[in-house]
Design a protein around this motif. Sequence first.
Motif, mmCIF file in Angstrom:
data_model
loop_
_atom_site.group_PDB
_atom_site.id
_atom_site.type_symbol
_atom_site.label_atom_id
_atom_site.label_comp_id
_atom_site.label_asym_id
_atom_site.label_seq_id
_atom_site.Cartn_x
_atom_site.Cartn_y
_atom_site.Cartn_z
ATOM 1 N N ALA A 116 1.102 -1.250 0.084
ATOM 2 C CA ALA A 116 0.104 -0.082 0.063
ATOM 3 C C ALA A 116 0.837 1.235 0.000
ATOM 4 N N ASP A 117 0.135 2.253 -0.634
ATOM 5 C CA ASP A 117 0.837 3.359 -0.616
ATOM 6 C C ASP A 117 -0.031 4.300 0.307
ATOM 7 N N LEU A 118 0.404 4.640 1.532
ATOM 8 C CA LEU A 118 -0.412 5.250 2.552
ATOM 9 C C LEU A 118 -0.150 6.847 2.624
ATOM 10 N N ARG A 119 -0.984 7.806 2.414
ATOM 11 C CA ARG A 119 -0.896 9.108 2.363
ATOM 12 C C ARG A 119 -2.146 10.048 2.886
ATOM 13 N N THR A 120 -1.836 11.197 2.975
ATOM 14 C CA THR A 120 -2.775 12.224 3.428
ATOM 15 C C THR A 120 -3.296 12.993 2.264
ATOM 16 N N ASP A 121 -2.884 12.853 1.162
ATOM 17 C CA ASP A 121 -3.221 13.481 -0.021
ATOM 18 C C ASP A 121 -3.066 12.612 -1.147
ATOM 19 N N PHE A 122 -3.924 12.499 -2.192
ATOM 20 C CA PHE A 122 -3.880 11.914 -3.461
ATOM 21 C C PHE A 122 -4.853 12.564 -4.524
ATOM 22 N N PRO A 123 -4.639 12.608 -5.766
ATOM 23 C CA PRO A 123 -5.666 12.818 -6.548
ATOM 24 C C PRO A 123 -6.867 12.020 -6.440
ATOM 25 N N PRO A 124 -7.937 12.625 -6.204
ATOM 26 C CA PRO A 124 -9.286 11.753 -5.855
ATOM 27 C C PRO A 124 -9.467 10.510 -6.813
ATOM 28 N N GLU A 125 -9.061 10.662 -8.120
ATOM 29 C CA GLU A 125 -9.221 9.529 -9.129
ATOM 30 C C GLU A 125 -8.492 8.329 -8.877
ATOM 31 N N GLU A 126 -7.337 8.729 -8.065
ATOM 32 C CA GLU A 126 -6.254 7.557 -7.811
ATOM 33 C C GLU A 126 -6.546 6.835 -6.404
ATOM 34 N N VAL A 127 -7.321 7.143 -5.749
ATOM 35 C CA VAL A 127 -7.529 6.552 -4.284
ATOM 36 C C VAL A 127 -8.476 5.302 -4.507
ATOM 37 N N ASP A 128 -8.029 4.231 -3.663
ATOM 38 C CA ASP A 128 -8.395 2.885 -3.750
ATOM 39 C C ASP A 128 -9.246 2.887 -2.453
ATOM 40 N N TYR A 129 -9.013 3.325 -1.341
ATOM 41 C CA TYR A 129 -9.532 3.077 -0.041
ATOM 42 C C TYR A 129 -9.527 4.415 0.653
ATOM 43 N N ILE A 130 -10.455 4.841 1.537
ATOM 44 C CA ILE A 130 -10.348 5.929 2.486
ATOM 45 C C ILE A 130 -10.287 5.418 3.730
ATOM 46 N N VAL A 131 -9.395 5.755 4.648
ATOM 47 C CA VAL A 131 -9.390 5.636 5.972
ATOM 48 C C VAL A 131 -10.127 6.873 6.659
ATOM 49 N N TYR A 132 -11.360 6.892 7.215
ATOM 50 C CA TYR A 132 -12.041 8.079 7.331
ATOM 51 C C TYR A 132 -12.320 8.499 8.641
ATOM 52 N N ALA A 133 -12.489 9.764 9.060
ATOM 53 C CA ALA A 133 -13.156 10.164 10.124
ATOM 54 C C ALA A 133 -14.060 11.298 9.630
ATOM 55 N N PRO A 134 -15.399 11.246 10.040
ATOM 56 C CA PRO A 134 -16.437 12.015 9.830
ATOM 57 C C PRO A 134 -16.289 13.637 9.689
ATOM 58 N N ASN A 135 -15.087 14.130 10.523
ATOM 59 C CA ASN A 135 -15.019 15.375 10.785
ATOM 60 C C ASN A 135 -13.900 15.761 10.063
ATOM 61 N N SER A 136 -13.296 15.101 8.937
ATOM 62 C CA SER A 136 -12.152 15.260 7.920
ATOM 63 C C SER A 136 -12.921 16.093 6.862
ATOM 64 N N SER A 137 -11.895 16.782 6.215
ATOM 65 C CA SER A 137 -12.089 17.633 4.953
ATOM 66 C C SER A 137 -12.866 16.975 3.844
ATOM 67 N N GLN A 160 -15.751 15.431 2.230
ATOM 68 C CA GLN A 160 -17.031 15.325 2.634
ATOM 69 C C GLN A 160 -17.962 15.045 1.052
ATOM 70 N N ASP A 161 -17.255 15.305 -0.027
ATOM 71 C CA ASP A 161 -17.805 14.809 -1.299
ATOM 72 C C ASP A 161 -17.068 13.849 -1.855
ATOM 73 N N PHE A 162 -17.720 12.703 -2.079
ATOM 74 C CA PHE A 162 -16.909 11.589 -2.543
ATOM 75 C C PHE A 162 -17.186 11.331 -4.225
ATOM 76 N N THR A 163 -17.682 12.244 -4.726
ATOM 77 C CA THR A 163 -17.994 12.101 -6.088
ATOM 78 C C THR A 163 -17.187 11.901 -6.969
ATOM 79 N N HIS A 164 -15.832 12.677 -6.824
ATOM 80 C CA HIS A 164 -14.875 12.553 -7.570
ATOM 81 C C HIS A 164 -13.711 11.230 -7.355
ATOM 82 N N TYR A 165 -13.885 10.473 -6.400
ATOM 83 C CA TYR A 165 -13.290 9.419 -6.013
ATOM 84 C C TYR A 165 -13.535 8.019 -6.789
ATOM 85 N N THR A 166 -13.303 8.286 -8.279
ATOM 86 C CA THR A 166 -13.927 7.231 -9.085
ATOM 87 C C THR A 166 -13.392 5.840 -9.103
#
Length: 311
Positions: A32-53, A55-61
């Motif tokens: 895995a490549d684990l980071r806090t910033d990726f271009p949305p279209e390159e993300v496979d999984y999001i480790v997520y806290a609901p209070n993160s920035s 909020q719109d998952f549309t571009h995580y194709t």
Amino acid sequence: MTVNVLFAALPQRWDSYRAPLTEALREAGVEADLRTDFPPEEVDYIVYAPNSSVQDFTHYTRLKAVLNLWAGVESVTGNVTLKVPLARMVDHGLRQGMVEWVTGHVLRHHLGMDKHIRGLTPGDWPQDFPPLAEDRQVSVLGMGELGAACATTLARLGFAVSGWSRSPKSVEGVICLDGPDGLRQALSTAEILVLLLPDTAATQNLIDADALALMPKGAVIVNPGRGTLIDDDALLAALDSGDIAHATLDVFRVEPLPADHRFWHHPRVTVTPHIASETRPKTASRVIAENVRRGEAGEPFLHLVDRAAGY
């Protein structure tokens, strides 16, 4: 093949999660490549806290799943842009922390420890012995992962424990109740009531004036679940009258609890600052890594959220 894992939480959480999450993914056999910033279209999984920035998952194709760091998902389930599986956090650390907090406060109220902790004065020698645990009725509302673990622990200590849930459950050593009739029974026998329900439309204000009136006079409420479960005004009225002897509250509708809220100053209320349990990076990282491994292997994800039910 390397999978891209986006860590989307408050920035201060990254330092505590980076090392254990990297290690857990390695141990799970995930490259895995684990980071806090990726271009949305390159993300496979999001480790997520609901209070993160995020909020719109549309571009995580390319997104395969959102893996929540919290047990609570009520602020995520209604997000219409989230189309992929959502897993909530269920891990040993979260569960054990809740069991320890609930058990401590149930025992505190069962034994009447506040009276002695606050101190006796000379000549004050009240020998009002508590009943044995087997003669104390405890009801736990919410028999999910956390509620069932707490109910089981209390039953092993000898308490007479009833557990209520919306759908039928079976937990060893616990009288399991469900449905409206079961709720009335759980409330009517609860000398100590523990609330571990999720925040849904069906559970908001569940503990209202009618519910409180069903409880034995002098009962105690312990709420590490959600602040919205209780009608605050109804609870304060029951505390003022003495119908409810005490409420220990760890969660509130607004957090931090506003300085002018009556809970702060009420002699029959204990406020704790949402500390009943916390996601621990080491144990939570193992759960996250296992779900990434499962996703890559085509296996079912663990702890998937029923978006319609809200948990």
